[in-house]
Design an enzyme around this catalytic site. Sequence first.
Site, PDB file in Angstrom:
ATOM      1  N   LYS A  90       0.877  -1.170   0.000  1.00 20.84           N
ATOM      2  CA  LYS A  90       0.000   0.000   0.000  1.00 20.84           C
ATOM      3  C   LYS A  90       0.911   1.216   0.000  1.00 20.84           C
ATOM      4  CE  LYS A  90      -2.723   2.720   2.863  1.00 20.84           C
ATOM      5  NZ  LYS A  90      -3.260   2.944   4.205  1.00 20.84           N
ATOM      6  N   GLY A 111      -7.708   9.286   9.607  1.00 26.90           N
ATOM      7  CA  GLY A 111      -7.988   9.438  11.033  1.00 26.90           C
ATOM      8  C   GLY A 111      -9.051  10.462  11.373  1.00 26.90           C
TER       9      GLY A 111
END
Lengths: 258, 65
Positions: free
Chosen positions: A97, A158
């Site tokens: 990733k 987040g």
Amino acid sequence: MDVLFYGQALSSPLMLGTAQYPSPEILRDAVLAARPGVVTVSLRREAAREKTGQAFWSLIQELGVPVLPNTAGCHTVKEAVTTAHMAREVFGTDWVKLEVIGEQDTLQPDVFGLVEAARILSEDGFKVFPYTTEDLVVAERLLACGCEVLMPWGAPIGSGRGLNNVFGLRALRAHFPGVPLVVDAGLGVPSHAAQALELGYDAVLINTAVARAGNPAEMARAFSLAVEAGRLGRAADPMEERDMAAPSTPVAGKAFLG
Amino acid sequence: MLITVNDETHDVAATTLAELLEELGYRGARIATALNGHFVPALQRAATPLADGMRVEVVAPMQGG
């Protein structure tokens, strides 16, 4: 038919991050509750006397879920490429990733560096999962570099804000009907994940929303149900929206009581 | 010879990267290494000589999102 990520089907459209859990036991419980298709992992400096990484690796192996290593925290192409090489050796997978972070407040990708790093790594045999934005032109470039999966953000990492740009994500889905698409970052609650699958996204990657929940294992299970609901809803071909009301109860035959 | 490992300076007898890892107690650990910012595969560590002042990074699996 199952969506293939570089030729491999995932057992679930839920990808789960392993960071920020209150304890390794709670992480284990969350993974067991979520039954994710992959878990994401990372690399950090290891002190010989502490060996914290070795304990974490034992836990991940015990869980038996495929791993997707990330290049989190990398801000340059060189850092990201070197980290990917180290991850390939440590984790024994050519999946990565790819994150090349471009801005400190939003942690949004540096898409110029991302494209360059994706090209270098694809040429070197990596199977790149690029963390990108919903920008169509960047997506084109990433695919041209050899990427076979795209991971656009829902919202800043987040932040828990959900899908900030539904129009853009919908356009990306429509432009690349055959490309596996994963919403990565910014999802906060299970309904956000269901919405991504309803838009036709093939998977979502969740971390903070589960790890920082009051009960991570229950939240993990909730996300796992949400992606399943979203996927079934998409497959069942949703009705079209309309601006005006349309009675669902038939009007014909109604008693005259006026 | 002074070698910096993960930002800590060590005075070591090792002359190769493989010997350095052995000397510092990394034997058997699942780690990856970089020397002066360049990845060094595990198989090349024994053939990678060290010089005074080199910078080594040793990383291992860690939680990630």
